[in-house]
Design a protein around this motif. Structure first.
Motif, PDB file in Angstrom:
ATOM      1  N   PRO A  58       8.556   8.899   2.187  1.00  0.00           N
ATOM      2  CA  PRO A  58       7.433   9.277   3.049  1.00  0.00           C
ATOM      3  C   PRO A  58       6.397   8.165   3.213  1.00  0.00           C
ATOM      4  O   PRO A  58       5.763   8.059   4.273  1.00  0.00           O
ATOM      5  CB  PRO A  58       6.832  10.503   2.345  1.00  0.00           C
ATOM      6  N   CYS A  59       6.232   7.336   2.202  1.00  0.00           N
ATOM      7  CA  CYS A  59       5.253   6.250   2.288  1.00  0.00           C
ATOM      8  C   CYS A  59       5.628   5.253   3.379  1.00  0.00           C
ATOM      9  O   CYS A  59       4.781   4.508   3.867  1.00  0.00           O
ATOM     10  CB  CYS A  59       5.152   5.546   0.946  1.00  0.00           C
ATOM     11  N   ASN A  60       6.906   5.216   3.736  1.00  0.00           N
ATOM     12  CA  ASN A  60       7.394   4.294   4.765  1.00  0.00           C
ATOM     13  C   ASN A  60       7.805   5.062   6.034  1.00  0.00           C
ATOM     14  O   ASN A  60       8.514   4.514   6.880  1.00  0.00           O
ATOM     15  CB  ASN A  60       8.590   3.501   4.241  1.00  0.00           C
ATOM     16  N   SER A  90      12.718   5.020  -2.591  1.00  0.00           N
ATOM     17  CA  SER A  90      11.472   5.803  -2.572  1.00  0.00           C
ATOM     18  C   SER A  90      11.006   6.144  -3.973  1.00  0.00           C
ATOM     19  O   SER A  90      11.757   6.708  -4.773  1.00  0.00           O
ATOM     20  CB  SER A  90      11.701   7.094  -1.793  1.00  0.00           C
ATOM     21  N   GLU A  91       9.736   5.848  -4.231  1.00  0.00           N
ATOM     22  CA  GLU A  91       9.185   6.092  -5.567  1.00  0.00           C
ATOM     23  C   GLU A  91       9.115   7.576  -5.900  1.00  0.00           C
ATOM     24  O   GLU A  91       9.307   7.977  -7.044  1.00  0.00           O
ATOM     25  CB  GLU A  91       7.776   5.480  -5.642  1.00  0.00           C
ATOM     26  N   ASN A  92       8.843   8.379  -4.883  1.00  0.00           N
ATOM     27  CA  ASN A  92       8.556   9.792  -5.194  1.00  0.00           C
ATOM     28  C   ASN A  92       9.757  10.709  -5.021  1.00  0.00           C
ATOM     29  O   ASN A  92       9.621  11.931  -5.120  1.00  0.00           O
ATOM     30  CB  ASN A  92       7.361  10.281  -4.372  1.00  0.00           C
ATOM     31  N   THR A  93      10.934  10.146  -4.764  1.00  0.00           N
ATOM     32  CA  THR A  93      12.098  11.023  -4.681  1.00  0.00           C
ATOM     33  C   THR A  93      13.248  10.575  -5.583  1.00  0.00           C
ATOM     34  O   THR A  93      13.957  11.420  -6.124  1.00  0.00           O
ATOM     35  CB  THR A  93      12.634  11.115  -3.238  1.00  0.00           C
ATOM     36  N   GLY A 126       6.805  -1.057   1.956  1.00  0.00           N
ATOM     37  CA  GLY A 126       5.571  -0.343   1.630  1.00  0.00           C
ATOM     38  C   GLY A 126       5.631   0.290   0.259  1.00  0.00           C
ATOM     39  O   GLY A 126       4.968  -0.159  -0.671  1.00  0.00           O
ATOM     40  N   CYS A 127       6.436   1.349   0.132  1.00  0.00           N
ATOM     41  CA  CYS A 127       6.509   2.053  -1.142  1.00  0.00           C
ATOM     42  C   CYS A 127       6.948   1.088  -2.253  1.00  0.00           C
ATOM     43  O   CYS A 127       7.688   0.132  -2.007  1.00  0.00           O
ATOM     44  CB  CYS A 127       7.478   3.228  -1.019  1.00  0.00           C
ATOM     45  N   ASP A 128       6.506   1.401  -3.467  1.00  0.00           N
ATOM     46  CA  ASP A 128       6.522   0.458  -4.592  1.00  0.00           C
ATOM     47  C   ASP A 128       7.695  -0.521  -4.638  1.00  0.00           C
ATOM     48  O   ASP A 128       7.511  -1.733  -4.606  1.00  0.00           O
ATOM     49  CB  ASP A 128       6.546   1.222  -5.915  1.00  0.00           C
ATOM     50  N   LYS A 129       8.916   0.015  -4.779  1.00  0.00           N
ATOM     51  CA  LYS A 129      10.060  -0.859  -5.050  1.00  0.00           C
ATOM     52  C   LYS A 129      10.572  -1.529  -3.784  1.00  0.00           C
ATOM     53  O   LYS A 129      11.350  -2.490  -3.868  1.00  0.00           O
ATOM     54  CB  LYS A 129      11.201  -0.071  -5.692  1.00  0.00           C
ATOM     55  N   GLY A 198       1.289   6.208   5.311  1.00  0.00           N
ATOM     56  CA  GLY A 198       0.969   5.054   4.489  1.00  0.00           C
ATOM     57  C   GLY A 198       1.369   5.223   3.039  1.00  0.00           C
ATOM     58  O   GLY A 198       1.913   6.247   2.634  1.00  0.00           O
ATOM     59  N   THR A 199       1.071   4.178   2.277  1.00  0.00           N
ATOM     60  CA  THR A 199       1.409   4.143   0.856  1.00  0.00           C
ATOM     61  C   THR A 199       0.243   4.671   0.030  1.00  0.00           C
ATOM     62  O   THR A 199      -0.831   4.957   0.559  1.00  0.00           O
ATOM     63  CB  THR A 199       1.720   2.700   0.436  1.00  0.00           C
ATOM     64  N   CYS A 200       0.439   4.776  -1.266  1.00  0.00           N
ATOM     65  CA  CYS A 200      -0.615   5.250  -2.165  1.00  0.00           C
ATOM     66  C   CYS A 200      -1.904   4.465  -1.911  1.00  0.00           C
ATOM     67  O   CYS A 200      -1.885   3.244  -1.771  1.00  0.00           O
ATOM     68  CB  CYS A 200      -0.181   5.085  -3.614  1.00  0.00           C
ATOM     69  N   ASN A 201      -3.016   5.205  -1.887  1.00  0.00           N
ATOM     70  CA  ASN A 201      -4.283   4.579  -1.480  1.00  0.00           C
ATOM     71  C   ASN A 201      -5.088   4.004  -2.638  1.00  0.00           C
ATOM     72  O   ASN A 201      -6.187   3.489  -2.448  1.00  0.00           O
ATOM     73  CB  ASN A 201      -5.133   5.569  -0.678  1.00  0.00           C
ATOM     74  N   THR A 205       0.985   0.578  -7.570  1.00  0.00           N
ATOM     75  CA  THR A 205       1.996  -0.474  -7.451  1.00  0.00           C
ATOM     76  C   THR A 205       2.219  -0.893  -6.002  1.00  0.00           C
ATOM     77  O   THR A 205       2.409  -2.077  -5.717  1.00  0.00           O
ATOM     78  CB  THR A 205       3.305   0.000  -8.091  1.00  0.00           C
ATOM     79  N   ALA A 206       2.196   0.065  -5.063  1.00  0.00           N
ATOM     80  CA  ALA A 206       2.423  -0.309  -3.666  1.00  0.00           C
ATOM     81  C   ALA A 206       1.339  -1.259  -3.176  1.00  0.00           C
ATOM     82  O   ALA A 206       1.627  -2.306  -2.577  1.00  0.00           O
ATOM     83  CB  ALA A 206       2.482   0.935  -2.791  1.00  0.00           C
ATOM     84  N   SER A 207       0.075  -0.903  -3.430  1.00  0.00           N
ATOM     85  CA  SER A 207      -1.027  -1.772  -2.995  1.00  0.00           C
ATOM     86  C   SER A 207      -1.002  -3.087  -3.754  1.00  0.00           C
ATOM     87  O   SER A 207      -1.324  -4.151  -3.200  1.00  0.00           O
ATOM     88  CB  SER A 207      -2.376  -1.072  -3.208  1.00  0.00           C
TER      89      SER A 207
END
Ligand code: FES
Length: 581
Positions: A58-60, A90-93, A126-129, A198-201, A205-207
């Motif tokens: 979702p972040c991407n 995806s970091e969250n899945t 975008g998302c972390d990895k 967007g990615t974590c605000n 790690t993403a930012s």
């Protein structure tokens, strides 16, 4: 300005498209089924837009829209853009952890770039990895590449307070255990956490990795902080599309940019922004794909004197949206340059030195980007600890830790793995108080497998109910970049590889001394050796039936060198593979 090759010249894509042979006609003819005119195959740079878009990332989730802007830029500059989906970790899945798939994604990206008619690449991440994996793949092919991140989400707001991605999640889950909020409060807050693309605000790690890409010189100046929904994010994508075409013409490659100076700049930036400990493993792994000999010692040495001046969660108060309004990363780079902590001549994707990009940056909000005398912490870098409990090192993020716990001696309360921790932590019969040190084993690259973000173990409820918010925690795991606490991570060698962490028992006394960079267990060398002699390596969960997890455990290296696969280190170049037709 950087220019290593004359233009025009024959590019690698012409091995597919540039000629009249049967094979050329085969490659060209099939691509024409998408309606491309013949003159597009005239030798202009073919740009692969490597897109980590996925509805399960979702972040991407907005990257296909951004890809259209990249394409516009490539067309404008005379290139030929082609959007290419690549592995999206995806970091969250992803379970057991997205980190287990970073190397797989890097491998897939490397092969995608080398095996296809790509002269230059826009890494849409975008998302972390997704950010480190694509940079690692690009570094191993050394094909001109530019990073475009999706940008952070807008601020979350709930009941008048900022809600930071991840950070609020950890805080609220502890607040429930402490009886400060209700489960319904938690559910209500969920709606306010992620309110735009967007990615974590937070400076998670993403930012952090977006900032690392910019600090390394792999993204255009200002890229990291622009919110995902801000029109200027689209402009950045379009400008990057234009720029990659010029990079191909000038032959400006990752190996020209990813120099030791670039890595040193990035490490210092990580200290200044209060960046994620995950940057340590990702930058070590990225350096391993280049000729730069980077080590944990570099992290400690270079970050030690860098004050954390970016006042963002989890270390501080604000979120990425406010960082962008304050001026973003160029302000931080300028401040480091003024303090003599920046290699000003380091080359960026712009084709010029980084200093040219940042020297005129303006700080528009000194509560978001703080003056040095109001820094969150004077020593903001990553502290690298060593001792008989971590012979190859462990890391701690001072800006997210409790100053009073930075020197602490306590009784170990040991969890053999994450399941053991989950089974025991809520039990009031657990023999633990706030002076103890929580120790968790078998959560490293091999042990979990994948080195999950579980190092910031939640505190036991009976401690939380006393109003205690932090305890010393030690593991071979990672920690989310959005998390906080006096947490010792990446302990190496990991327990599953027979590191001393494997033999810690309840009641052992452990000493943490961050100022002295020391992590020590009160056992003699003989006692440690005797316990290790009786130790048996556990079988990592999920690895008994073959498949990727078995490959992963067989080839992953330690966190102290970046947890890359042994057979993926280095640059294998971009020689065109022979054709099969
Ligand atoms: Fe994807 Fe944080 S979970 S950026």
């Amino acid at each position: 300005m950087f220019k290593k090759a004359e233009w025009p010249r024959r590019l690698r894509s012409q091995e597919w498209y540039g000629g009249t042979s049967r094979d050329n006609i085969y490659h060209r003819g099939w691509l024409k089924n998408q309606g491309y005119p013949h003159d597009l195959f005239d030798g202009r740079p073919v740009i692969g837009i490597l897109n980590t878009w996925s509805e399960l990332t979702p972040c991407n989730g907005h990257l296909r829209e951004l890809a259209q802007k990249v394409k516009a830029g490539v067309w404008e500059a005379g290139g030929f853009p082609l959007e290419v989906p690549v592995f999206s970790a995806s970091e969250n899945t992803y379970r057991p952890t997205a980190m287990m798939y970073r190397n797989l994604a890097a491998l897939a990206v490397e092969e995608t770039m080398r095996a296809q008619p790509i002269d230059g690449a826009v890494l849409l991440v975008g998302c972390d990895k997704t950010t480190p994996s694509l940079m690692m793949g690009a570094a191993s092919t050394d094909i001109p590449s530019i990073v475009v991140t999706g940008g952070p989400m807008l601020n979350g707001w709930f009941r008048g307070e900022r809600v930071g991605s991840g950070t609020a999640l950890w805080q609220m889950s502890e607040d429930i255990k402490a009886g400060k909020i209700t489960p319904q409060d938690f559910l209500d807050a969920e709606q306010a956490m992620s309110r735009s693309s967007g990615t974590c605000n937070t400076m998670g790690t993403a930012s952090t990795m977006a900032s690392m890409a910019e600090a390394l010189g792999m993204a255009l100046s200002g890229n990291a902080a622009i919110p995902g929904v801000d029109a200027r994010r689209k402009v950045m994508a379009q400008l990057s599309g234009r720029r990659i075409v010029e990079m191909v013409k000038d032959d400006l490659k990752p190996s020209d940019i990813l120099t030791r100076e670039a890595f040193e700049n990035a490490i210092r930036v990580n200290g200044a922004i209060g960046g994620s400990t995950n940057a340590v493993v990702h930058l070590l792994a990225l350096a391993g794909r280049t000729k730069v000999d980077l080590s944990l010692a570099d992290w400690d040495r270079l970050g030690r004197d860098v004050p954390t001046i970016v006042n963002l969660m989890p270390s501080g108060k604000y979120l990425m949206e406010e960082f962008f309004y304050a001026g973003g990363l160029p302000v931080v780079l300028k401040r480091l340059g003024e303090a003599g902590m920046l290699h000003k001549d380091a080359l960026t994707v712009s084709g010029g030195p980084v200093w040219d990009e940042v020297k005129d940056a303006v700080n528009w909000n000194e509560d978001v980007i703080l003056p040095a005398d109001r820094a969150l912490t004077a020593s903001g870098g990553i502290a690298v600890l060593k001792g008989n409990l971590a012979p190859l090192g462990a890391v701690l993020k001072p800006s997210a830790a409790t100053p009073a716990l930075m020197k602490h001696r306590g009784r170990a309360v040991v969890f053999e793995d994450i399941d053991d921790y989950k089974a025991k932590i809520d039990d009031d019969a657990l023999d633990i108080d706030e002076t103890c040190i929580m120790v968790m084993k078998n959560c490293g690259p091999r042990g979990y497998p994948g080195m999950a973000e579980v190092g910031n173990m939640g505190l036991p409820p009976k401690v939380l109910k006393k109003g205690i918010t932090d305890m010393v925690r030690i593991s071979d795991a990672r920690m989310s970049g959005t998390a906080y606490g006096t947490v010792v991570l990446h302990t190496s060698p990991e327990a599953a590889a027979g590191g001393p962490l494997a033999i810690v028992r309840d009641g052992d006394m452990i000493e943490l001394d961050v100022a002295a960079r020391r992590l020590h267990i009160d056992l003699t060398d003989e006692e440690i050796a005797a316990r290790l002699a009786a130790w048996h390596a556990p079988v990592a969960p999920g690895t008994a039936n073959g498949g990727y997890s078995q490959l992963y455990v067989a080839h992953v290296e330690g966190a102290d060198t970046g947890a890359d696969f042994d057979f993926l280190k280095g640059c294998r170049g971009n020689e065109v593979p022979r054709d099969s037709h």
